[in-house]
Design a protein around this motif. Sequence first.
Motif, PDB file in Angstrom:
ATOM      1  N   LEU A 168      33.939  21.234  88.701  1.00 27.23           N
ATOM      2  CA  LEU A 168      34.986  20.235  88.909  1.00 27.23           C
ATOM      3  C   LEU A 168      36.249  20.606  88.144  1.00 27.23           C
ATOM      4  O   LEU A 168      37.367  20.526  88.673  1.00 27.23           O
ATOM      5  CB  LEU A 168      34.482  18.857  88.493  1.00 27.23           C
ATOM      6  CG  LEU A 168      33.424  18.229  89.414  1.00 27.23           C
ATOM      7  CD1 LEU A 168      32.921  16.912  88.823  1.00 27.23           C
ATOM      8  CD2 LEU A 168      33.994  18.001  90.807  1.00 27.23           C
ATOM      9  N   MET A 169      36.085  21.012  86.885  1.00 30.01           N
ATOM     10  CA  MET A 169      37.246  21.400  86.079  1.00 30.01           C
ATOM     11  C   MET A 169      37.959  22.613  86.678  1.00 30.01           C
ATOM     12  O   MET A 169      39.179  22.608  86.873  1.00 30.01           O
ATOM     13  CB  MET A 169      36.804  21.688  84.648  1.00 30.01           C
ATOM     14  CG  MET A 169      36.336  20.466  83.867  1.00 30.01           C
ATOM     15  SD  MET A 169      35.568  20.918  82.283  1.00 30.01           S
ATOM     16  CE  MET A 169      36.859  21.898  81.529  1.00 30.01           C
ATOM     17  N   GLY A 170      37.183  23.659  86.970  1.00 26.11           N
ATOM     18  CA  GLY A 170      37.795  24.891  87.456  1.00 26.11           C
ATOM     19  C   GLY A 170      38.377  24.758  88.848  1.00 26.11           C
ATOM     20  O   GLY A 170      39.488  25.247  89.116  1.00 26.11           O
ATOM     21  N   ALA A 171      37.654  24.094  89.761  1.00 26.99           N
ATOM     22  CA  ALA A 171      38.145  23.955  91.128  1.00 26.99           C
ATOM     23  C   ALA A 171      39.396  23.095  91.184  1.00 26.99           C
ATOM     24  O   ALA A 171      40.355  23.410  91.908  1.00 26.99           O
ATOM     25  CB  ALA A 171      37.048  23.370  92.016  1.00 26.99           C
ATOM     26  N   LEU A 172      39.404  21.990  90.434  1.00 24.20           N
ATOM     27  CA  LEU A 172      40.584  21.122  90.432  1.00 24.20           C
ATOM     28  C   LEU A 172      41.803  21.849  89.880  1.00 24.20           C
ATOM     29  O   LEU A 172      42.905  21.773  90.455  1.00 24.20           O
ATOM     30  CB  LEU A 172      40.302  19.866  89.614  1.00 24.20           C
ATOM     31  CG  LEU A 172      41.434  18.851  89.516  1.00 24.20           C
ATOM     32  CD1 LEU A 172      41.817  18.340  90.897  1.00 24.20           C
ATOM     33  CD2 LEU A 172      41.041  17.683  88.614  1.00 24.20           C
ATOM     34  N   ALA A 173      41.607  22.581  88.779  1.00 25.92           N
ATOM     35  CA  ALA A 173      42.727  23.327  88.200  1.00 25.92           C
ATOM     36  C   ALA A 173      43.205  24.421  89.153  1.00 25.92           C
ATOM     37  O   ALA A 173      44.418  24.648  89.305  1.00 25.92           O
ATOM     38  CB  ALA A 173      42.308  23.934  86.864  1.00 25.92           C
ATOM     39  N   GLY A 174      42.281  25.098  89.837  1.00 28.99           N
ATOM     40  CA  GLY A 174      42.670  26.147  90.770  1.00 28.99           C
ATOM     41  C   GLY A 174      43.427  25.616  91.972  1.00 28.99           C
ATOM     42  O   GLY A 174      44.405  26.226  92.427  1.00 28.99           O
ATOM     43  N   LEU A 175      42.991  24.494  92.508  1.00 24.39           N
ATOM     44  CA  LEU A 175      43.686  23.893  93.653  1.00 24.39           C
ATOM     45  C   LEU A 175      45.091  23.433  93.271  1.00 24.39           C
ATOM     46  O   LEU A 175      46.055  23.647  94.017  1.00 24.39           O
ATOM     47  CB  LEU A 175      42.869  22.726  94.196  1.00 24.39           C
ATOM     48  CG  LEU A 175      41.538  23.100  94.874  1.00 24.39           C
ATOM     49  CD1 LEU A 175      40.718  21.854  95.156  1.00 24.39           C
ATOM     50  CD2 LEU A 175      41.784  23.872  96.161  1.00 24.39           C
ATOM     51  N   ARG A 235      41.629  29.592  92.859  1.00 27.16           N
ATOM     52  CA  ARG A 235      43.062  29.926  92.962  1.00 27.16           C
ATOM     53  C   ARG A 235      43.290  31.022  93.991  1.00 27.16           C
ATOM     54  O   ARG A 235      44.248  30.962  94.783  1.00 27.16           O
ATOM     55  CB  ARG A 235      43.578  30.387  91.592  1.00 27.16           C
ATOM     56  CG  ARG A 235      45.014  30.913  91.599  1.00 27.16           C
ATOM     57  CD  ARG A 235      45.990  29.837  91.996  1.00 27.16           C
ATOM     58  NE  ARG A 235      47.339  30.355  92.109  1.00 27.16           N
ATOM     59  CZ  ARG A 235      47.837  30.956  93.178  1.00 27.16           C
ATOM     60  NH1 ARG A 235      47.084  31.115  94.265  1.00 27.16           N
ATOM     61  NH2 ARG A 235      49.084  31.379  93.196  1.00 27.16           N
ATOM     62  N   ALA A 236      42.397  32.016  94.035  1.00 25.72           N
ATOM     63  CA  ALA A 236      42.551  33.098  95.005  1.00 25.72           C
ATOM     64  C   ALA A 236      42.322  32.604  96.435  1.00 25.72           C
ATOM     65  O   ALA A 236      43.082  32.953  97.350  1.00 25.72           O
ATOM     66  CB  ALA A 236      41.575  34.226  94.679  1.00 25.72           C
ATOM     67  N   VAL A 237      41.276  31.787  96.632  1.00 22.09           N
ATOM     68  CA  VAL A 237      40.984  31.282  97.980  1.00 22.09           C
ATOM     69  C   VAL A 237      42.080  30.337  98.447  1.00 22.09           C
ATOM     70  O   VAL A 237      42.580  30.428  99.584  1.00 22.09           O
ATOM     71  CB  VAL A 237      39.605  30.580  97.991  1.00 22.09           C
ATOM     72  CG1 VAL A 237      39.369  29.906  99.340  1.00 22.09           C
ATOM     73  CG2 VAL A 237      38.504  31.575  97.696  1.00 22.09           C
ATOM     74  N   ALA A 238      42.463  29.381  97.570  1.00 17.03           N
ATOM     75  CA  ALA A 238      43.503  28.415  97.944  1.00 17.03           C
ATOM     76  C   ALA A 238      44.855  29.097  98.121  1.00 17.03           C
ATOM     77  O   ALA A 238      45.673  28.660  98.942  1.00 17.03           O
ATOM     78  CB  ALA A 238      43.591  27.319  96.893  1.00 17.03           C
ATOM     79  N   GLY A 239      45.091  30.181  97.370  1.00 20.02           N
ATOM     80  CA  GLY A 239      46.356  30.899  97.510  1.00 20.02           C
ATOM     81  C   GLY A 239      46.528  31.514  98.881  1.00 20.02           C
ATOM     82  O   GLY A 239      47.664  31.635  99.373  1.00 20.02           O
ATOM     83  N   ASN A 240      45.430  31.903  99.512  1.00 22.20           N
ATOM     84  CA  ASN A 240      45.510  32.435 100.870  1.00 22.20           C
ATOM     85  C   ASN A 240      45.720  31.344 101.911  1.00 22.20           C
ATOM     86  O   ASN A 240      46.142  31.632 103.035  1.00 22.20           O
ATOM     87  CB  ASN A 240      44.227  33.205 101.205  1.00 22.20           C
ATOM     88  CG  ASN A 240      44.065  34.453 100.383  1.00 22.20           C
ATOM     89  OD1 ASN A 240      45.044  35.089  99.991  1.00 22.20           O
ATOM     90  ND2 ASN A 240      42.819  34.814 100.087  1.00 22.20           N
ATOM     91  N   VAL A 241      45.403  30.095 101.554  1.00 21.79           N
ATOM     92  CA  VAL A 241      45.541  28.992 102.503  1.00 21.79           C
ATOM     93  C   VAL A 241      46.925  28.364 102.439  1.00 21.79           C
ATOM     94  O   VAL A 241      47.497  27.986 103.469  1.00 21.79           O
ATOM     95  CB  VAL A 241      44.447  27.931 102.246  1.00 21.79           C
ATOM     96  CG1 VAL A 241      44.613  26.734 103.174  1.00 21.79           C
ATOM     97  CG2 VAL A 241      43.061  28.541 102.410  1.00 21.79           C
ATOM     98  N   VAL A 242      47.491  28.253 101.241  1.00 22.58           N
ATOM     99  CA  VAL A 242      48.764  27.532 101.082  1.00 22.58           C
ATOM    100  C   VAL A 242      49.930  28.234 101.759  1.00 22.58           C
ATOM    101  O   VAL A 242      50.992  27.630 101.944  1.00 22.58           O
ATOM    102  CB  VAL A 242      49.090  27.325  99.584  1.00 22.58           C
ATOM    103  CG1 VAL A 242      48.072  26.419  98.941  1.00 22.58           C
ATOM    104  CG2 VAL A 242      49.183  28.651  98.856  1.00 22.58           C
ATOM    105  N   VAL A 243      49.774  29.496 102.120  1.00 21.89           N
ATOM    106  CA  VAL A 243      50.872  30.215 102.787  1.00 21.89           C
ATOM    107  C   VAL A 243      50.806  30.076 104.306  1.00 21.89           C
ATOM    108  O   VAL A 243      51.674  30.619 105.008  1.00 21.89           O
ATOM    109  CB  VAL A 243      50.839  31.709 102.393  1.00 21.89           C
ATOM    110  CG1 VAL A 243      51.072  31.875 100.902  1.00 21.89           C
ATOM    111  CG2 VAL A 243      49.518  32.360 102.804  1.00 21.89           C
TER     112      VAL A 243
END
Length: 354
Positions: A168-175, A235-243
């Motif tokens: 929860l901590m890591g996923a929330l911070a990464g998103l 962060r890596a997975v979400a970074g590919n989605v936000v673009v």
Amino acid sequence: MGLFVILYFAFLIIASCLAAFYEKRGVFMMLFSLTLVSFILGIVGGAGALRFIAIAAAVLAFAAGISYAFKEFLVIIAPRNTSKELKTAPLTAAFGMFVIFTYAIAGIFAPWIAPHGESEVISSAFAPADANMLLGADQLGRDMFSRIIYGARNTVGLALLATLAAFLMGALAGLLAAVKGGWFDQFMGRFADVIMSIPSLIFALLMLSIFGPQIGVIIVAVAIIYAPRVFRLTRAVAGNVVVMDYIEAAKLRGEGDWYLIRKEILPNSTAPLVAEFGLEFCFVFLLVAGLSFLGLGIQPPTADWGSMVRENATLISFGDITPLIPAAAIALLTVAVNFVVDWMLWRSSGLKEQ
């Protein structure tokens, strides 16, 4: 040459010939390879080596049969879409799901399954196995089988809670870092690098030495250790989605960050995150067991697999395998979770059989 050796090789040769006759190349290669290996080991180790191979093959066959039956059971009871995915699951993944299901049942219903209490002294120290104690007694005369069952609740439950906290901590911070970007993204990335540079075991031992080996402290310490790993992947997975274009369209509509995370990013990032959760659980589970083995995890008289290995380690000197039973329980669950995670990673990678 004993009757067992004759029947053993006769079975393998007949089975190999039948597999070749019906053009089952995979089965034929497996059986004939086993025949050749058995021939070599039989020369070196005699009938004892062949009995060991036969027992190992029977155990593997039994595990394969249980896995296949459990997969078919899940295919029948699962919803239609899930059922289609389960049909493609290999036997290793089915075996992993069966082991996880067994551990879950043991942990949830431990008071009803275990014949004795986890701290109940019922015999003398290191008493051998009998009808009342399936696995014998530990160093205080407590039933090992009951403590193994209760350990499924305590050890696995603690690891699951710590994994949830870290995830929860890591996923929330990464998103949030992927959505906001800028200085927040840079700060969180450097902070995660600092935490990851500290050896996990040393950090956990330091935290537990300062605040004491309490359940809450263990969960917080483990969450701090493994949250940066989850952050980096998220962060890596979400970074590919936000673009993507649909994210830009949502921003132009005036949607906020939480809407983007809940409705746009998470649905397109679920598969790798679920697989990462399984991997993180394995790491956390092994760390919690290691801390208990060192005496800084779950404290006595609560049953815990790591501490059970330490408490009964002296039996190894007398040729008793009792200390290996909780160690085997730890290893089996770790392997089972990895089997399921491998299958999920294969599914999320897009490598589908045609």
